[in-house]
Design a protein around this motif. Structure first.
Motif, PDB file in Angstrom:
ATOM      1  N   ALA A 427      42.259  48.305  28.676  1.00  0.00           N
ATOM      2  CA  ALA A 427      41.277  47.259  29.060  1.00  0.00           C
ATOM      3  C   ALA A 427      39.906  47.416  29.735  1.00  0.00           C
ATOM      4  CB  ALA A 427      42.104  46.063  29.662  1.00  0.00           C
ATOM      5  N   ASN A 594      43.590  44.569  22.846  1.00  0.00           N
ATOM      6  CA  ASN A 594      42.316  44.479  23.425  1.00  0.00           C
ATOM      7  C   ASN A 594      41.163  44.773  22.447  1.00  0.00           C
ATOM      8  OD1 ASN A 594      43.524  44.584  25.970  1.00  0.00           O
ATOM      9  ND2 ASN A 594      43.236  47.050  26.206  1.00  0.00           N
ATOM     10  N   PHE A 614      43.644  37.925  25.202  1.00  0.00           N
ATOM     11  CA  PHE A 614      44.010  38.884  26.107  1.00  0.00           C
ATOM     12  C   PHE A 614      45.236  38.320  26.905  1.00  0.00           C
ATOM     13  CE2 PHE A 614      43.825  40.463  30.531  1.00  0.00           C
ATOM     14  CZ  PHE A 614      43.821  41.992  30.172  1.00  0.00           C
TER      15      PHE A 614
END
Length: 668
Positions: A427, A594, A614
């Motif tokens: 991420a 992601n 997310f």
């Protein structure tokens, strides 16, 4: 494993109630009557009394369930974690004094619920009557009306929607001589035609017979009133019944103030039922009674002293006999006790076995974190479990242990995530590159499994070998503890020689080098030593596995069969490849989430999409991989680790204590 002792108690019958109640309060003794002399007394028949207490407890439970339907308690989502409310002993004793009053309230609640159900059933019945009446509402005479002095009125139904002319044609074709006939359609629906046929009285029989050939039938329970008027009567009856329901519900809501009283009385009768269960098991004479059972050795002397000094009982302790198998009570440190539930699910230690909880806890937490292996996920799990543990200190014991287990597993996951550089997958890289224009990477302290999966596979196998060798070592420890030195050498040492020899022979090979991507070279002496260890181990297993058999051919055959178990060891080691599989799955799914979230780009809409994807994506990934890590870590313990030394089958320690469902009684 807590050491147990047996306590034998003999006392005067006049002190029976006080002694039983005190033992129940202490909750430290499992009653197990094993008296050699059958003439010590007879057992009292308490079945009816115990059934009465259980029935009253069920009535109170039923009343509480009814209150929860009509007047539910306002509780938060996590209130169920708080444990049972703690009440003073005096409040519990007050419930015993007022038991008749509290049970009258419980019976009143049950009766009100029954009356409400009956009133609602009556409303439903009348509403069905109103529905059945709907097709006849345009009829201006009662459905039961049969006609005048000279005319007959046939009121009923015919199947399927029909018009007036088709019915007249049916009559004209069958009874052409009957001219004085009229058909009035009251209503129609998809299934029936509701009609009234008027004719002269002398023709009524013939007309009805013709109509019946077309499916005509009269109502089964014709109403004596005009349908519209009867509908008003029914609606008034419904309104009256609904008002009665509201009144009954209001009376029932007023009983909500007695909720705690009902909880107390339910637990009071539940406790008494348990006491009477024990009362029915102990032998008694006209003046005395006897009890025997198990207690933790650390508490035995104190219990004997108290019973002797306060109740004049003749109490003594004795060691556990060789043929006895006492109940099992585990005592571990704060870290290891969290895994006791995992062990109990497989089976508690049987007599002669060790408690493997300490070793299980270390490897369980270690392997769980390696499977989940994302620092952010681990931090979330640990913080959530830590907050719950601090906020609810009186949580139910087994639930608290489970939450503690996930707290430690979360810390392990955080540790492995930092080593592997996983923070919600990649991420940090994705967010920095997509929304800030340059890539920021938090480097792994060890290595990134997605970039070097074979390295993780090798280490997974290494951890597996250590885990399995520990299991084999624990088997050896138990054999030595029992004085079985020959068994230790034949069943443990020889296997260590064979397995270590084979491993040392494998490490320098090209096959291992291609998998591990490293070249290991041993000196010739070590290579020869490895071969010698493997040969000695294999020959020893071949000859000594079936050492109790006299026939040499059978002995060698059984030894060869046992030696074949080397394939089981290979299979067990390969099972630890799931550490690689689940560790990679967490990272891969997180990276995909992601990537999907960042596909819209660097704009307002893209940011919103990324946040939604997310949050929901990583929540799903965390949940599914938490479940996977839990299941597969349990499997590695149950099948691979326990399979080397542990069978289980012990009986859990179940002391005679106050069994409550709603409250916990505060100890003095």
């Amino acid at each position: 494993i807590v050491q147990m002792q047996r306590i034998n108690i003999c006392a005067l019958k006049k002190n029976r109630k006080a002694i039983l109640e005190r033992l129940q309060e202490l909750g430290a003794m499992e009653i197990d009557i094993q008296l050699e002399d059958d003439n010590l007394g007879e057992k009292q028949d308490v079945a009816s009394s115990r059934a009465l207490f259980e029935r009253r407890a069920q009535t109170a439970d039923q009343a509480l369930a009814i209150l929860n339907i009509y007047v539910p308690e306002k509780k938060g989502m996590l209130d169920s974690l708080a444990g049972k409310p703690l009440v003073e002993k005096e409040l519990f004793e007050k419930a015993a004094e007022n038991q008749d009053q509290y049970m009258a309230t419980a019976s009143r609640i049950v009766t009100l619920d029954k009356q409400i159900a009956e009133s609602k059933a009556a409303v439903l019945k009348v509403q069905n009557q109103v529905e059945a009446l709907a097709p006849w509402l345009s009829l201006t005479v009662p459905v039961s009306y049969t006609g005048t002095q000279k005319t007959a009125v046939l009121i009923g139904t015919m199947p399927n929607p029909q018009d007036q002319q088709s019915i007249l044609n049916l009559l004209a074709g069958a009874v052409p001589d009957v001219e004085a006939v009229d058909v009035e359609l009251v209503s129609t629906d998809k299934d029936f035609t509701y009609l009234a046929v008027i004719c002269m009285k002398q023709d009524a029989g013939k007309v009805e017979e013709v109509l019946r050939t077309g499916g005509f039938s009269k109502p089964s329970s014709p109403v004596q009133k005009i349908p519209e008027e009867y509908k008003k009567d029914l609606e008034a009856e419904i309104a009256k019944a609904q008002e009665q329901v509201k009144q009954l519900e209001s009376e029932l809501a007023e009983c909500a103030v007695s909720r705690q009283d009902l909880e107390l009385i339910s637990d009071y009768y539940r406790t008494r039922a348990e006491k009477y269960r024990i009362l029915g098991e102990i032998p008694q004479t006209a003046s005395t009674f006897a009890i025997s059972g198990y207690v933790p050795a650390a508490k035995a002397d104190a219990i004997v002293k108290e019973l002797s000094e306060h109740y004049g009982a003749a109490a003594e302790t004795e060691g556990i006999k060789e043929e006895e198998e006492p109940p099992v009570l585990l005592h571990n440190n704060r870290f290891s006790e969290s895994v006791e539930g995992v062990l109990a699910s497989f089976g508690l230690p049987a007599k002669g076995e060790i408690d493997p909880t300490f070793f299980t806890s270390i490897f369980y937490v270690f392997l769980f974190g390696l499977m989940l292996s994302d620092a952010a996920y681990g931090l979330i799990v640990s913080l959530a479990c830590g907050i719950v543990l601090l906020k609810f200190p009186r949580m139910e014991t087994n639930l608290r242990k489970s939450v503690q287990l996930f707290f430690w597993c979360g810390l392990s996951t955080l540790f492995w995530g930092v080593l592997f550089g996983g923070y919600f997958g990649d991420a940090v890289d994705i967010v920095s590159r997509t929304y800030f224009g340059h890539t920021v990477t938090i480097p792994a302290l060890w290595f990134v499994p997605l970039n070097d999966p074979m390295k993780l596979l090798v280490y997974s196998m290494l951890f597996g070998v250590i885990h399995l060798f520990l299991g084999l070592g624990l088997k050896g420890y138990m054999l030595l503890k029992d004085g079985k030195v020959v068994d230790f050498i034949c069943d443990v040492v020889l296997w260590y020689l064979l397995l270590l020899g084979l491993i040392l022979m494998l490490l320098p090979t090209e096959l291992f080098g291609s998998i591990a991507q490293m070249n290991i070279v041993f000196p010739p002496v070590l290579n020869s030593l490895a071969k010698g260890m493997a040969i000695v181990g294999a020959l020893g297993i071949l000859v000594m596995s079936a050492r109790d058999k006299k026939n040499p051919i059978l002995r060698l055959a059984l030894g060869a069969y046992d030696l074949y178990n080397i394939t089981g060891w290979v299979s067990d080691v390969l099972s630890y490849s799931r550490l690689l599989a689940l560790g990679l799955a967490t990272g891969v799914i997180a990276s995909v989430i992601n990537q999907m979230g960042s596909m819209v780009g660097n704009n307002v809409f893209g940011v919103i999409v990324f946040i939604l994807v997310f949050c929901f994506g990583h929540l799903f990934n965390l949940a599914i991989n938490l479940l996977g890590a839990y299941v597969h870590t349990c499997r590695l313990q149950y099948v691979e680790f326990f399979g080397k030394f542990y069978e289980g089958g012990g009986k859990a320690f179940r002391p005679f204590k106050q069994i409550t469902k709603y409250v916990e009684i505060k100890e003095d």
